[in-house]
Scaffold this active site. Structure first.
Site, PDB file in Angstrom:
ATOM      1  N   GLY A  14       0.787  -1.235   0.000  1.00 26.66           N
ATOM      2  CA  GLY A  14       0.000   0.000   0.000  1.00 26.66           C
ATOM      3  C   GLY A  14       0.814   1.278   0.000  1.00 26.66           C
ATOM      4  N   THR A  15       2.008   1.263  -0.607  1.00 31.83           N
ATOM      5  CA  THR A  15       2.776   2.520  -0.640  1.00 31.83           C
ATOM      6  C   THR A  15       2.102   3.548  -1.558  1.00 31.83           C
ATOM      7  OG1 THR A  15       4.281   1.838  -2.417  1.00 31.83           O
ATOM      8  CG2 THR A  15       4.973   1.337  -0.162  1.00 31.83           C
ATOM      9  N   ASN A  16       1.424   3.083  -2.607  1.00 32.84           N
ATOM     10  CA  ASN A  16       0.680   4.033  -3.448  1.00 32.84           C
ATOM     11  C   ASN A  16      -0.499   4.627  -2.669  1.00 32.84           C
ATOM     12  OD1 ASN A  16       1.592   4.407  -6.353  1.00 32.84           O
ATOM     13  ND2 ASN A  16       1.811   2.186  -6.095  1.00 32.84           N
ATOM     14  N   MET A 100      -4.336  -6.953  -7.043  1.00 33.95           N
ATOM     15  CA  MET A 100      -3.875  -7.992  -7.958  1.00 33.95           C
ATOM     16  C   MET A 100      -4.994  -8.933  -8.413  1.00 33.95           C
ATOM     17  SD  MET A 100      -0.889  -7.183  -8.587  1.00 33.95           S
ATOM     18  CE  MET A 100       0.656  -6.494  -8.020  1.00 33.95           C
ATOM     19  N   ASN A 121      -6.152   2.500 -12.797  1.00 31.59           N
ATOM     20  CA  ASN A 121      -5.146   1.565 -12.299  1.00 31.59           C
ATOM     21  C   ASN A 121      -3.766   2.153 -12.502  1.00 31.59           C
ATOM     22  OD1 ASN A 121      -4.012  -0.955 -11.427  1.00 31.59           O
ATOM     23  ND2 ASN A 121      -3.636  -1.509 -13.577  1.00 31.59           N
ATOM     24  N   HIS A 123       0.092   0.875 -13.204  1.00 32.67           N
ATOM     25  CA  HIS A 123       0.794  -0.327 -13.630  1.00 32.67           C
ATOM     26  C   HIS A 123       2.295  -0.029 -13.740  1.00 32.67           C
ATOM     27  CE1 HIS A 123       1.376  -4.208 -15.401  1.00 32.67           C
ATOM     28  NE2 HIS A 123       2.121  -3.642 -16.338  1.00 32.67           N
TER      29      HIS A 123
HETATM   30  C1  GAR Z   1       2.936  -1.186  -7.485  1.00 30.42           C
HETATM   31  O1  GAR Z   1       4.214  -1.267  -8.077  1.00 30.42           O
HETATM   32  C2  GAR Z   1       1.860  -1.180  -8.552  1.00 30.42           C
HETATM   33  O2  GAR Z   1       2.215  -0.477  -9.702  1.00 30.42           O
HETATM   34  C3  GAR Z   1       1.749  -2.654  -8.834  1.00 30.42           C
HETATM   35  O3  GAR Z   1       1.817  -3.252  -7.577  1.00 30.42           O
HETATM   36  C4  GAR Z   1       2.630  -2.470  -6.715  1.00 30.42           C
HETATM   37  C5  GAR Z   1       1.855  -2.188  -5.462  1.00 30.42           C
HETATM   38  O4  GAR Z   1       2.665  -1.533  -4.520  1.00 30.42           O
HETATM   39  N1  GAR Z   1       0.549  -2.981  -9.526  1.00 30.42           N
HETATM   40  C6  GAR Z   1       0.471  -3.957 -10.421  1.00 30.42           C
HETATM   41  O5  GAR Z   1       1.414  -4.664 -10.722  1.00 30.42           O
HETATM   42  C7  GAR Z   1      -0.890  -4.120 -11.058  1.00 30.42           C
HETATM   43  N2  GAR Z   1      -0.802  -4.987 -12.186  1.00 30.42           N
HETATM   44  P1  GAR Z   1       2.033  -0.823  -3.274  1.00 30.42           P
HETATM   45  O6  GAR Z   1       1.116  -1.851  -2.606  1.00 30.42           O
HETATM   46  O7  GAR Z   1       3.227  -0.510  -2.400  1.00 30.42           O
HETATM   47  O8  GAR Z   1       1.290   0.385  -3.718  1.00 30.42           O
END
Ligand code: GAR
Length: 247
Positions: A14-16, A100, A121, A123
């Site tokens: 969940g850093t985003n 995911m 989303n 990506h």
């Molecule tokens: C991020 O790198 C995002 O772009 C990717 O998962 C990671 C989640 O990180 N998403 C995908 O690959 C979707 N196909 P986070 O949980 O630290 O935000």
């Protein structure tokens, strides 16, 4: 300008989500995060939301996949639950932030808005290259010299929807998968809020071009914003390793 209400879907760290929360808290995000949904009970992002008093819900896909013999049945029940949860909030956009799971056409239909769905989303690759669950790995092991991040509207395909924003970063000869992930993630944390703000300000025009739906960003500061992001990506070279690598 409209302040948007977001539902953020996560599966992991969940850093985003944290980047969106931070920008919301500092007033830089033209949106509020009204609910967080995770497909996993152990997603660390749930804690980030709780710390910020954002309501959280878990729809445990794995449990449902064990209960229902057919994958599509499990997904159907999961999405029914999610739609029920979201109906208690006023949600303008669903933001997938490391979620995911694929969303079915039935789910997307609930968020249909003209030519696109109100589902976006992030990506970790320069789409249309490297869709799927391993954007950084696929970029790095392909031997790419530049990687990219994409924010896009979600359509019925896997990472095929209309692109809203993209940024690239260099991959240097002494980079590793870990260093490019670090570089890319820090760009993700800037690009996602930026794209949400573009939507909130009405700067994302959606149109048909041939048989594809595409966007046009009408922000008069677009090139300055992109320049800043690319500059950041290039300057992160100097943080990449312990002392070596110059020249
Ligand atoms: C991020 O790198 C995002 O772009 C990717 O998962 C990671 C989640 O990180 N998403 C995908 O690959 C979707 N196909 P986070 O949980 O630290 O935000």
């Amino acid at each position: 300008m409209t302040k948007l209400n977001l539902a953020v879907f996560i599966s992991g760290s969940g850093t985003n989500l944290q980047a969106l929360i931070d920008k919301r808290n500092s007033g830089e995000l033209l949106a509020d995060i009204v609910v967080v949904v995770s497909d996993r009970p152990d997603a660390y992002g749930l804690k980030r939301a709780e710390r910020n008093n954002i309501p959280t819900f878990v729809v445990d896909y794995r449990k449902l996949l064990r209960k229902f013999p057919e994958r599509h049945q499990a997904y159907y029940h999961a999405e029914e639950k999610i739609i029920g949860i979201l109906s208690n909030f006023k949600v303008d956009y669903v933001c997938l932030a490391g979620f995911m799971r694929l969303l079915s056409p039935g789910f997307l239909q609930v968020f249909k808005d003209g030519l696109v769905h109100r589902v976006i989303n992030i990506h970790p690759a320069l789409l249309p290259s490297f869709p799927g669950q391993h954007g950084y790995e696929d970029t790095f092991y392909y031997g790419c010299k530049w990687g990219g991040i994409t924010v896009h509207f979600v359509d019925e395909g896997e990472d095929t929807g209309p692109i809203i924003g993209q940024v690239v970063y260099p991959i240097w000869p002494d980079d590793s998968l870990e260093t490019i992930k670090k570089r890319g993630l820090s760009l993700e944390h800037g690009l996602y809020p930026q794209c949400i703000n573009w939507i909130a300000r009405g700067f994302v025009q959606v149109q048909k071009l041939g048989n594809r739906i595409v966007t046009n960003i009408t922000d008069p500061h677009y090139s300055a914003i992109m320049e800043e992001m690319i500059k950041k990506a290039l300057s992160s070279k100097h943080e990449r390793c312990d002392g070596g690598g110059s020249g």
